[in-house]
Design an enzyme around this catalytic site. Structure first.
Site, PDB file in Angstrom:
ATOM      1  N   TYR A 146       0.975  -1.269   0.035  1.00  0.00           N
ATOM      2  CA  TYR A 146      -0.031  -0.005   0.084  1.00  0.00           C
ATOM      3  C   TYR A 146       0.783   1.197  -0.005  1.00  0.00           C
ATOM      4  O   TYR A 146       1.687   1.317   0.694  1.00  0.00           O
ATOM      5  CB  TYR A 146      -0.820  -0.172   1.320  1.00  0.00           C
ATOM      6  CG  TYR A 146      -1.825   1.212   1.168  1.00  0.00           C
ATOM      7  CD1 TYR A 146      -2.884   1.135   0.661  1.00  0.00           C
ATOM      8  CD2 TYR A 146      -1.387   2.326   1.851  1.00  0.00           C
ATOM      9  CE1 TYR A 146      -3.761   2.427   0.440  1.00  0.00           C
ATOM     10  CE2 TYR A 146      -2.248   3.545   1.819  1.00  0.00           C
ATOM     11  CZ  TYR A 146      -3.354   3.540   1.120  1.00  0.00           C
ATOM     12  OH  TYR A 146      -4.420   4.742   1.022  1.00  0.00           O
ATOM     13  N   ASP A 242       9.134   3.232   1.278  1.00  0.00           N
ATOM     14  CA  ASP A 242       7.933   3.781   2.032  1.00  0.00           C
ATOM     15  C   ASP A 242       7.800   3.642   3.407  1.00  0.00           C
ATOM     16  O   ASP A 242       7.683   2.468   3.770  1.00  0.00           O
ATOM     17  CB  ASP A 242       6.847   3.323   1.164  1.00  0.00           C
ATOM     18  CG  ASP A 242       5.374   3.726   1.750  1.00  0.00           C
ATOM     19  OD1 ASP A 242       5.411   4.431   2.674  1.00  0.00           O
ATOM     20  OD2 ASP A 242       4.257   3.523   1.141  1.00  0.00           O
TER      21      ASP A 242
END
Length: 442
Positions: A146, A242
């Site tokens: 995600y 991330d």
């Protein structure tokens, strides 16, 4: 779908009003939680009921709810009339925040900082910058990952793309995340697949989570991230890490990828950076973040209030004690989870695996009766809410435990007692399909 039915309580009234006016596209609901306030690791709902928060608003309030230092800093920024934008002007708080990030985040010289609103725009800007800097268009991301809810960031998010909720971004590919659950041979097979894609010399960037959080707290195989760093270096590909959810102290290090001995080219941050206010950042090479000028225009990015909150967060992290607490309380939580798992309580049989690091822990649940693991986790989260604990399901039937970094040992014990009772109750059929039906979840 809207409703005007109220159940006679302030919380029920607020939930019904929410259903009538707030767009469903921005809801990820598992139970009827309302929040009127919060303090530390606790939130208070509209009826005045206190709940222990084992989510920290999906890690966004890493310093806890109602942090006094954050409130004072934000109040001062607003009262001073500090700029609402760095679009066509600059101000001290924004520049200082960027300087502090460059000091704290390891990297090569000649770097810049993009200040944004959320992990979504941070990842979107990072990937677009990588395409521009390399002259390539390809992006490798990973299944069940995600990276955001809009634009290019959404288009490389496996959770969105694989569920049919979004189209895959052009020139992107989703590959298997080589997890710690794989054998060495299996992991190397998937690493070789990544290598073959990189050797085409068409890939601008690989974007990766050091722990796949929403994918179910999936840990990387020990060989994966070091090999990925080497392969990106060999092929001139930029490695984007991330750290939006796992970073900023949550795993017991400033960045989660530090546990793997890897230094990425680009780091993206969000959630906890703003202590609950909209704030994100990209830290990376000037070649990625300087050109083309004015290609990421959002008026209120870098606003004084969010930057003031971010500076308090960095102060707390730089002190070191909050990161040490995350490491120590992570060990406490892990011990309590394993103790529960080894017990003869009814709910213990539902726990299949424990994964995570620091204050990012995941309990992978098993199917219960006719319920699959995902339904079991949804019911466990619902029952925990009824008992006074906020915890959310992720992945394929895991419960994610990401309390505030300031949580105490006593609160860890209290929360695990509530979670143990919730699992017992679910194992014994106390939560029905009808109970969770109004809440779509993932």
């Amino acid at each position: 779908m809207t409703t005007t039915a109220h159940n006679g309580s302030a919380a029920g009234d607020l939930a019904a009003r929410d259903a009538d006016v707030i767009a469903g596209v921005e809801k990820l609901r598992f139970f009827p939680l309302t929040i009127a306030g919060g303090n530390g690791s606790e939130v208070t709902d509209a009826d005045g009921r206190t709940l222990l928060d084992f989510s920290a608003a999906w890690t966004a309030v890493g310093l806890g709810h109602g942090n006094a230092a954050v409130a004072d800093a934000v109040r001062d920024a607003l009262a001073s009339g500090c700029s609402a934008s760095i679009l066509s002007a600059t101000h001290e708080r924004a520049v200082l925040l960027a300087e502090r990030l460059l000091q704290m985040i390891p990297g090569k010289p000649d770097r810049r900082v993009y200040l944004g609103h959320a992990g979504t725009d941070a990842n979107d800007v990072a990937l677009r910058g990588c395409r521009r800097a390399t002259g390539r268009q390809g992006v490798i991301a990973f299944s069940n990952g995600y990276h955001g809810g809009l634009g290019l960031a959404q288009g490389v998010s496996g959770i969105h793309v694989e569920s049919g909720g979004a189209d895959a971004a052009a020139d992107s590919v989703l590959l298997t995340y080589p997890s710690a659950a794989l054998t060495d041979s299996e992991a190397r097979t998937h690493i070789d697949q990544i290598r073959r894609h990189l050797q085409t010399q068409t890939i601008a960037a690989v974007i990766v989570e050091p722990i796949q959080s929403d994918g179910g707290i999936i840990m990387p195989h020990p060989e994966f991230l070091p090999a990925l760093r080497q392969m990106c270096t060999e092929t001139g590909t930029l490695l984007v890490c991330d750290e939006v959810k796992a970073g900023l102290g949550r795993t017991g290090r400033l960045l989660a990828i530090e546990h793997n001995g890897v230094q990425p080219d680009v780091v993206t941050l969000g959630k906890a950076l703003g202590a609950g206010l909209p704030l994100s950042a990209v830290v990376g090479p000037a070649s990625v973040l300087d050109e083309p000028a004015a290609s990421a225009l959002m008026t209120t990015t870098g606003n004084g209030a969010s930057c003031a909150a971010g500076l308090v967060v960095l102060d707390e992290l730089d002190d070191g004690s909050i990161i040490d607490n995350a490491a120590a309380m992570g060990e406490v939580l892990t011990a309590l989870i394993n103790q529960l798992r080894a017990s003869d309580r009814p709910g213990a049989r539902l726990i299949d695996e424990v994964r995570g690091r620091g204050l990012m822990q995941g309990l992978q649940l098993l199917p219960n009766g006719t319920d699959d693991a995902l339904t079991t986790s949804a019911k466990a989260a619902f029952r925990a809410f009824e008992l006074g604990l906020v915890v959310y399901p992720v992945g394929d039937g895991a419960l994610e435990l990401t309390p505030p970094l300031t949580i105490s040992r006593g609160e860890c014990v209290r929360g695990m007692k509530l979670l143990a009772q919730a699992l017992d109750d679910v194992a014994e059929g106390a939560v029905s399909d009808a109970d969770i039906a109004p809440y779509a979840g993932w």
